[in-house]
Design an enzyme around this catalytic site. Sequence first.
Site, PDB file in Angstrom:
ATOM      1  N   HIS A   1      18.476 -24.901  44.077  1.00 52.96           N
ATOM      2  CA  HIS A   1      19.390 -24.326  43.079  1.00 52.96           C
ATOM      3  C   HIS A   1      20.403 -25.318  42.522  1.00 52.96           C
ATOM      4  O   HIS A   1      21.516 -24.948  42.146  1.00 52.96           O
ATOM      5  CB  HIS A   1      20.105 -23.095  43.648  1.00 52.96           C
ATOM      6  CG  HIS A   1      19.194 -21.956  43.982  1.00 52.96           C
ATOM      7  ND1 HIS A   1      18.013 -21.718  43.323  1.00 52.96           N
ATOM      8  CD2 HIS A   1      19.297 -20.967  44.920  1.00 52.96           C
ATOM      9  CE1 HIS A   1      17.423 -20.634  43.836  1.00 52.96           C
ATOM     10  NE2 HIS A   1      18.172 -20.171  44.806  1.00 52.96           N
TER      11      HIS A   1
ATOM     12  N   HIS B   1      20.707 -15.052  39.621  1.00 57.62           N
ATOM     13  CA  HIS B   1      20.309 -14.731  40.991  1.00 57.62           C
ATOM     14  C   HIS B   1      20.814 -13.366  41.448  1.00 57.62           C
ATOM     15  O   HIS B   1      21.266 -13.202  42.583  1.00 57.62           O
ATOM     16  CB  HIS B   1      20.797 -15.833  41.929  1.00 57.62           C
ATOM     17  CG  HIS B   1      19.913 -16.046  43.123  1.00 57.62           C
ATOM     18  ND1 HIS B   1      19.672 -15.065  44.052  1.00 57.62           N
ATOM     19  CD2 HIS B   1      19.199 -17.115  43.524  1.00 57.62           C
ATOM     20  CE1 HIS B   1      18.871 -15.542  44.987  1.00 57.62           C
ATOM     21  NE2 HIS B   1      18.556 -16.787  44.677  1.00 57.62           N
TER      22      HIS B   1
ATOM     23  N   GLU C   1      13.895 -13.622  39.830  1.00 56.35           N
ATOM     24  CA  GLU C   1      14.524 -14.750  39.131  1.00 56.35           C
ATOM     25  C   GLU C   1      13.532 -15.337  38.144  1.00 56.35           C
ATOM     26  O   GLU C   1      12.583 -16.015  38.544  1.00 56.35           O
ATOM     27  CB  GLU C   1      14.946 -15.807  40.151  1.00 56.35           C
ATOM     28  CG  GLU C   1      15.864 -15.285  41.232  1.00 56.35           C
ATOM     29  CD  GLU C   1      15.719 -16.113  42.502  1.00 56.35           C
ATOM     30  OE1 GLU C   1      15.963 -17.326  42.470  1.00 56.35           O
ATOM     31  OE2 GLU C   1      15.332 -15.537  43.535  1.00 56.35           O
TER      32      GLU C   1
HETATM   33  C1  BGC Z   1      15.068 -18.848  47.158  1.00 58.82           C
HETATM   34  C2  BGC Z   1      15.222 -18.479  48.599  1.00 58.82           C
HETATM   35  C3  BGC Z   1      16.673 -18.603  48.965  1.00 58.82           C
HETATM   36  C4  BGC Z   1      17.451 -17.668  48.065  1.00 58.82           C
HETATM   37  C5  BGC Z   1      18.934 -17.674  48.329  1.00 58.82           C
HETATM   38  C6  BGC Z   1      15.871 -17.903  46.346  1.00 58.82           C
HETATM   39  O1  BGC Z   1      15.755 -18.209  44.983  1.00 58.82           O
HETATM   40  O2  BGC Z   1      13.726 -18.885  46.743  1.00 58.82           O
HETATM   41  O3  BGC Z   1      14.425 -19.293  49.410  1.00 58.82           O
HETATM   42  O4  BGC Z   1      16.894 -18.284  50.292  1.00 58.82           O
HETATM   43  O5  BGC Z   1      17.219 -18.024  46.726  1.00 58.82           O
HETATM   44  O6  BGC Z   1      19.435 -18.910  48.382  1.00 58.82           O
END
Ligand code: BGC
Length: 353
Positions: free
Chosen positions: A111, A182, A319
């Site tokens: 991210h 998210h 997402e």
């Molecule tokens: C990821 C997960 C992660 C989550 C929160 C998601 O987009 O694919 O692996 O734990 O975000 O961080």
Amino acid sequence: MSLDAVSVAQEAWGSTPAGAVDRYTLSNGSGLRVSVLTYGGIVQSIEVPDRGGNTANVALGFASIQGYLDNPGPYFGAIIGRYGNRIAKGQFTIDGLAVQVPVNDGPNSLHGGTPGFDQRIWEATVTDDGALVLHHVSPDGDQGFPGTLWVTVTYRLTADNGLRIDYRATTDTATVVNLTNHSYFNLAGDGSGNVYDHVLRIDADAFTPVDATLIPTGEIAPVDGTPLDFRTPTAIGERIREDHTQLRYGSGYDHNWVLNNPEAGLRVVAHVAEPGTGRSLTVHTTEPGMQFYSGNFLTGTFAGASGHLYRQGDGLALETQHFPDSPNHPQFPTTELRPGQTYESTTVYEFGW
Ligand code: BGC
């Protein structure tokens, strides 16, 4: 709904070491109310009626800014950038330049580094027709990425009870960008338990399998015959405990679906229905991929806005995105952005009841 019915209210919502935070609440006059923070562009709550007219917040999150500061890990409701999901070992090459971005998830970058766009204070303006426009300038080298990135994210409510999110970005140097939101949804209401009875459809014939560190292998694999086949509506809990390697790696669903008909632009790609309340969520996007994450890493160690602890499966994220680790897989749709180009992406989360 006429556009005149959209109202936007602004209030002070605490502060962070980086500055004061405002909360903007958008209402469409027919039951949908969405609150967004200038911190992280976080969608803090989404109030939706049910079939009996009872309103609940269907987005996971916190009741105060301190909750977000104390618990950045789940990225509740936040704008994700510069790069949504993982980049293997935080490394890639663009135009011959070897780039290293911070590693913050085992051996990989997740991210967009720490802090990512989810922890920045965004500049906010409200348009005459009731849209909330968030703006952020990410300097050259921010999170290790090349180029200055000028980013605008616009939230607006649509006539069909949708929360529409438009992303735009430009750069002054070749770079990569992959923005998403998210939000975690629980259509029975935040804090009401797990989402395993939610019935999900994803319009995708394929997904990108991952290795044990959740990095795509590069393969585009058919969903046919796997527990990742959501082409017909299926309860999330129905196959989540099947002994399948991909479900082991993700501790549940945590994969990128290769959405059908990318050439169609903004199109319906997923639908979620919660039988108990009659609430539903239809996802429209221009993106080629979508990460369906079933909240696997929520471990009951903190409480959300409802006062209840969040446990595994208490929310689901959808997402919309380009594929994880695209900078290292030339066969995936490109995430490169060059000077003179504009990154554009649109997603609508449309609620029904
Ligand atoms: C990821 C997960 C992660 C989550 C929160 C998601 O987009 O694919 O692996 O734990 O975000 O961080």
